[in-house]
Each structure stands twice: as C-alpha cells, then as structure tokens.
Design a protein around this motif. Structure first.
Motif, PDB file in Angstrom:
ATOM      1  N   MET A  44       0.718  -1.252  -0.078  1.00 49.86           N
ATOM      2  CA  MET A  44       0.072  -0.068   0.207  1.00 49.86           C
ATOM      3  C   MET A  44       0.954   1.236   0.040  1.00 49.86           C
ATOM      4  SD  MET A  44      -3.355   1.275   2.443  1.00 49.86           S
ATOM      5  CE  MET A  44      -2.876   0.359   3.764  1.00 49.86           C
ATOM      6  N   THR A  45       0.439   2.388  -0.751  1.00 51.57           N
ATOM      7  CA  THR A  45       1.223   3.523  -0.555  1.00 51.57           C
ATOM      8  C   THR A  45       1.189   3.905   0.642  1.00 51.57           C
ATOM      9  OG1 THR A  45       0.165   4.126  -2.876  1.00 51.57           O
ATOM     10  CG2 THR A  45       1.060   5.977  -1.638  1.00 51.57           C
ATOM     11  N   GLN A  46       2.431   4.457   1.120  1.00 48.01           N
ATOM     12  CA  GLN A  46       2.676   4.961   2.356  1.00 48.01           C
ATOM     13  C   GLN A  46       2.210   6.217   2.619  1.00 48.01           C
ATOM     14  OE1 GLN A  46       4.096   3.231   5.184  1.00 48.01           O
ATOM     15  NE2 GLN A  46       3.426   1.484   3.778  1.00 48.01           N
ATOM     16  N   CYS A  47       1.645   6.559   3.746  1.00 44.70           N
ATOM     17  CA  CYS A  47       1.040   7.937   3.928  1.00 44.70           C
ATOM     18  C   CYS A  47       2.012   8.561   4.916  1.00 44.70           C
ATOM     19  CB  CYS A  47      -0.296   7.765   4.878  1.00 44.70           C
ATOM     20  SG  CYS A  47      -0.864   9.446   5.396  1.00 44.70           S
ATOM     21  N   GLN A  48       2.345  10.020   4.518  1.00 41.51           N
ATOM     22  CA  GLN A  48       3.304  10.663   5.526  1.00 41.51           C
ATOM     23  C   GLN A  48       2.170  11.540   6.475  1.00 41.51           C
ATOM     24  OE1 GLN A  48       6.397  10.390   5.460  1.00 41.51           O
ATOM     25  NE2 GLN A  48       6.227   8.802   3.909  1.00 41.51           N
ATOM     26  N   PRO A  49       2.132  10.859   7.631  1.00 40.27           N
ATOM     27  CA  PRO A  49       1.164  11.723   8.600  1.00 40.27           C
ATOM     28  C   PRO A  49       1.852  13.038   8.857  1.00 40.27           C
ATOM     29  CG  PRO A  49       2.233   9.847   9.792  1.00 40.27           C
ATOM     30  CD  PRO A  49       2.591   9.914   8.206  1.00 40.27           C
ATOM     31  N   SER A  50       1.075  13.872   9.446  1.00 44.22           N
ATOM     32  CA  SER A  50       1.540  15.116   9.665  1.00 44.22           C
ATOM     33  C   SER A  50       0.728  15.445  10.987  1.00 44.22           C
ATOM     34  CB  SER A  50       1.272  16.274   8.794  1.00 44.22           C
ATOM     35  OG  SER A  50      -0.091  16.534   8.859  1.00 44.22           O
ATOM     36  N   ALA A  51       0.999  16.507  11.807  1.00 43.41           N
ATOM     37  CA  ALA A  51       0.459  16.656  13.067  1.00 43.41           C
ATOM     38  C   ALA A  51      -0.806  17.322  12.738  1.00 43.41           C
ATOM     39  CB  ALA A  51       1.408  17.766  13.822  1.00 43.41           C
ATOM     40  N   ASP A  52      -1.003  17.802  11.612  1.00 41.16           N
ATOM     41  CA  ASP A  52      -2.631  18.096  11.219  1.00 41.16           C
ATOM     42  C   ASP A  52      -3.612  17.367  10.625  1.00 41.16           C
ATOM     43  OD1 ASP A  52      -2.227  20.767  12.229  1.00 41.16           O
ATOM     44  OD2 ASP A  52      -1.373  21.629  10.525  1.00 41.16           O
ATOM     45  N   LEU A  53      -2.909  16.430   9.616  1.00 43.10           N
ATOM     46  CA  LEU A  53      -3.524  15.556   8.820  1.00 43.10           C
ATOM     47  C   LEU A  53      -3.168  14.177   9.066  1.00 43.10           C
ATOM     48  CD1 LEU A  53      -6.017  15.623   7.174  1.00 43.10           C
ATOM     49  CD2 LEU A  53      -4.408  15.802   5.141  1.00 43.10           C
ATOM     50  N   PRO A  54      -3.875  13.174   9.913  1.00 44.01           N
ATOM     51  CA  PRO A  54      -3.634  12.017   9.985  1.00 44.01           C
ATOM     52  C   PRO A  54      -3.836  11.008   8.736  1.00 44.01           C
ATOM     53  CG  PRO A  54      -4.801  12.486  11.951  1.00 44.01           C
ATOM     54  CD  PRO A  54      -5.032  13.735  10.819  1.00 44.01           C
ATOM     55  N   CYS A  55      -3.265   9.828   8.796  1.00 47.04           N
ATOM     56  CA  CYS A  55      -3.387   8.821   7.578  1.00 47.04           C
ATOM     57  C   CYS A  55      -4.794   8.254   7.621  1.00 47.04           C
ATOM     58  CB  CYS A  55      -2.584   7.983   7.521  1.00 47.04           C
ATOM     59  SG  CYS A  55      -0.725   8.909   7.381  1.00 47.04           S
ATOM     60  N   LEU A  56      -5.219   7.764   9.020  1.00 46.67           N
ATOM     61  CA  LEU A  56      -6.389   6.985   9.172  1.00 46.67           C
ATOM     62  C   LEU A  56      -7.290   7.812   9.951  1.00 46.67           C
ATOM     63  CD1 LEU A  56      -7.446   3.894   8.663  1.00 46.67           C
ATOM     64  CD2 LEU A  56      -6.283   3.510  11.083  1.00 46.67           C
ATOM     65  N   TRP A  57      -8.649   7.491   9.467  1.00 49.83           N
ATOM     66  CA  TRP A  57      -9.843   8.266  10.301  1.00 49.83           C
ATOM     67  C   TRP A  57     -11.208   7.232  10.624  1.00 49.83           C
ATOM     68  CZ3 TRP A  57      -9.673  13.527  11.434  1.00 49.83           C
ATOM     69  CH2 TRP A  57      -8.660  14.292  10.760  1.00 49.83           C
ATOM     70  N   LEU A  58     -11.508   7.502  11.935  1.00 57.16           N
ATOM     71  CA  LEU A  58     -12.725   6.864  12.257  1.00 57.16           C
ATOM     72  C   LEU A  58     -13.620   7.948  12.362  1.00 57.16           C
ATOM     73  CD1 LEU A  58     -14.276   4.472  13.366  1.00 57.16           C
ATOM     74  CD2 LEU A  58     -13.509   5.121  15.803  1.00 57.16           C
ATOM     75  N   LEU A  59     -14.928   7.356  11.638  1.00 56.02           N
ATOM     76  CA  LEU A  59     -16.157   8.463  11.747  1.00 56.02           C
ATOM     77  C   LEU A  59     -17.134   7.954  12.717  1.00 56.02           C
ATOM     78  CD1 LEU A  59     -14.682   8.999   8.907  1.00 56.02           C
ATOM     79  CD2 LEU A  59     -16.943   9.954   8.247  1.00 56.02           C
ATOM     80  N   SER A  60     -17.650   8.478  13.440  1.00 60.59           N
ATOM     81  CA  SER A  60     -18.638   8.085  14.265  1.00 60.59           C
ATOM     82  C   SER A  60     -20.128   8.053  13.642  1.00 60.59           C
ATOM     83  CB  SER A  60     -18.822   9.087  15.686  1.00 60.59           C
ATOM     84  OG  SER A  60     -19.369  10.340  15.430  1.00 60.59           O
ATOM     85  N   ASP A  61     -20.763   7.340  14.074  1.00 63.71           N
ATOM     86  CA  ASP A  61     -22.242   7.105  13.713  1.00 63.71           C
ATOM     87  C   ASP A  61     -23.040   6.371  14.830  1.00 63.71           C
ATOM     88  OD1 ASP A  61     -23.827   7.126  10.898  1.00 63.71           O
ATOM     89  OD2 ASP A  61     -24.035   4.932  11.896  1.00 63.71           O
ATOM     90  N   ALA A  62     -24.186   6.518  14.786  1.00 60.67           N
ATOM     91  CA  ALA A  62     -25.292   6.005  15.821  1.00 60.67           C
ATOM     92  C   ALA A  62     -24.989   4.480  15.851  1.00 60.67           C
ATOM     93  CB  ALA A  62     -26.693   6.144  15.363  1.00 60.67           C
ATOM     94  N   ARG A  63     -24.671   3.904  14.571  1.00 55.91           N
ATOM     95  CA  ARG A  63     -24.588   2.372  14.684  1.00 55.91           C
ATOM     96  C   ARG A  63     -23.065   1.909  15.136  1.00 55.91           C
ATOM     97  NH1 ARG A  63     -24.462   3.381   8.934  1.00 55.91           N
ATOM     98  NH2 ARG A  63     -22.195   2.757   8.123  1.00 55.91           N
ATOM     99  N   ASN A  64     -22.099   2.834  15.370  1.00 53.61           N
ATOM    100  CA  ASN A  64     -20.854   2.355  15.959  1.00 53.61           C
ATOM    101  C   ASN A  64     -20.704   2.965  17.266  1.00 53.61           C
ATOM    102  OD1 ASN A  64     -19.858   4.646  15.277  1.00 53.61           O
ATOM    103  ND2 ASN A  64     -18.179   4.052  14.040  1.00 53.61           N
ATOM    104  N   ASP A  65     -21.678   3.650  17.948  1.00 58.61           N
ATOM    105  CA  ASP A  65     -21.466   4.396  19.031  1.00 58.61           C
ATOM    106  C   ASP A  65     -20.882   3.365  20.403  1.00 58.61           C
ATOM    107  OD1 ASP A  65     -21.441   6.743  20.764  1.00 58.61           O
ATOM    108  OD2 ASP A  65     -23.081   5.739  21.898  1.00 58.61           O
ATOM    109  N   ALA A  66     -21.412   2.396  20.451  1.00 60.27           N
ATOM    110  CA  ALA A  66     -21.141   1.443  21.598  1.00 60.27           C
ATOM    111  C   ALA A  66     -19.827   0.850  21.598  1.00 60.27           C
ATOM    112  CB  ALA A  66     -22.256   0.237  21.709  1.00 60.27           C
ATOM    113  N   GLN A  67     -19.109   0.694  20.524  1.00 64.67           N
ATOM    114  CA  GLN A  67     -17.588   0.300  20.322  1.00 64.67           C
ATOM    115  C   GLN A  67     -16.645   1.438  20.142  1.00 64.67           C
ATOM    116  OE1 GLN A  67     -20.198  -0.681  17.736  1.00 64.67           O
ATOM    117  NE2 GLN A  67     -20.932  -2.396  18.953  1.00 64.67           N
ATOM    118  N   LEU A  68     -17.087   2.781  20.152  1.00 64.14           N
ATOM    119  CA  LEU A  68     -16.241   3.807  19.787  1.00 64.14           C
ATOM    120  C   LEU A  68     -14.972   4.007  21.043  1.00 64.14           C
ATOM    121  CD1 LEU A  68     -18.571   6.583  18.652  1.00 64.14           C
ATOM    122  CD2 LEU A  68     -16.996   5.441  17.126  1.00 64.14           C
TER     123      LEU A  68
END
Length: 187
Positions: free
Chosen positions: A1-25
């Motif tokens: 996979m293409t490597q991501c160069q994370p920065s302090a501002d913009l991470p490589c991986l993001w989790l979005l919240s939703d009503a259906r994943n709230d219990a596992q957040l």
C-alpha cells in the motif's frame, strides 16, 4: 500500500462516528494507531447529549494522541474544543487559524469547490458500496483514483472502506465507520 506521510494536522487513518458504531467507539479509538483522526458526527443526538458524548469521546481520543474533528459549524467546533471541522464546503467556512477544515466531496464539482475553499483536506466518497447509503452509487476504484489524483488537496478515501479494501485501493489516507469499528490492535 502507498505509504502515508502523517503530519501533526492531517492523520492517515480516520474513524467516523455514527449511531450504529457508538457502543464500540472507545474500544475502536483504543485500537487505532496513535495519531489517527476521529470525526465526531452523532447527528442522532439532541444538542446537549451530543455535546456530552463529544466531551467523553474527545478526552478518550486525546489520551491516544488522535485529532478530533466535529461535523458542525466552525463556531461549534471552536465551542466544543475540536481540532477541526468536517462537512460540505459551504459549511466549513473560510480558513481559521488553528482549525483544521476537512471538506466532503462526491464528484469533480464538489472536489473543485473544496479546492476553491482552500480546505485542508477532503473526504472523497463513496469509494465502494456502503451501509450508510444502501443501494447508492459508488465511485469505484478507477473513478476514485482519477478524481483523487486530479486535485492538489490531500484526499481521504471514504465509503465501504476496510483494511483489505484500503490495501487494494493503494491510497495513503482512508476513513471508515464500520470498517474501523472492530480492528485488531493498531491497524
């Protein structure tokens, strides 16, 4: 996979919240690599409940070094103490010092609008079919890659993403709702 160069501002991986994943957040935030991103949506909650849940999750996320972005207005993001704002280009507002502005886009026109708004990054979706929009059209791999490569903005792939799909897509930044809910430790 293409490597991501994370920065302090913009991470490589993001989790979005939703009503259906709230219990596992909380568990999901624990399993993300340190320095990942978290987009707090929780549209289903009343304003007071939404703010209270944000406070709990933001504290949890910050303990793990994650960036926290709010889906809302820039004023709400500042009021909540979020690191940034997430939403359609007309909602993220003009650049503000210290506030990360992440636009959403679904096509070339919205991607161009994010560029004109000078967003700090853009979530381009849906890459693949998704539970959020059952039966809805998706970009597919080739269209996503063509659009993502057409902009100078950092693009975050969203929509039907999982660890395996991210590897197959070979794109450095990606996000998910369900696809990051049950990860092994440090995705």
């Amino acid at each position: 996979m293409t490597q991501c160069q994370p920065s302090a501002d913009l991470p490589c991986l993001w989790l979005l919240s939703d009503a259906r994943n709230d219990a596992q957040l909380e568990d999901s935030l624990d399993r993300l690599p340190p320095g990942s991103g978290f987009v707090y949506r929780h549209y289903n909650l009343a304003p007071t409940e939404r703010a209270a849940r944000f406070e709990v999750l933001a504290e949890h996320a910050r303990e793990r070094g994650h960036r926290i972005v709010l889906s809302g207005t820039p004023a709400q993001a500042q009021e909540y103490g979020a690191d940034g704002i997430y939403g359609a280009t007309d909602r993220i507002g003009p650049p503000r010092p210290g506030l990360l502005r992440l636009a959403t886009a679904h096509d070339a026109g919205e991607l161009a609008a994010a560029e004109r708004a000078r967003a700090d990054g853009v979530f381009l979706s849906p890459v693949f079919p998704t539970r959020s929009h059952p039966g809805g059209a998706s970009l597919g791999r080739e269209t996503f890659l063509a659009l993502a490569r057409s902009t100078t903005l950092p693009v975050i792939a969203l929509g039907g993403m999982t660890v395996h799909r991210a590897a197959a897509l070979d794109w450095p930044r990606w996000a998910a709702i369900d696809g990051l809910t049950r990860l092994p430790n440090s995705a």
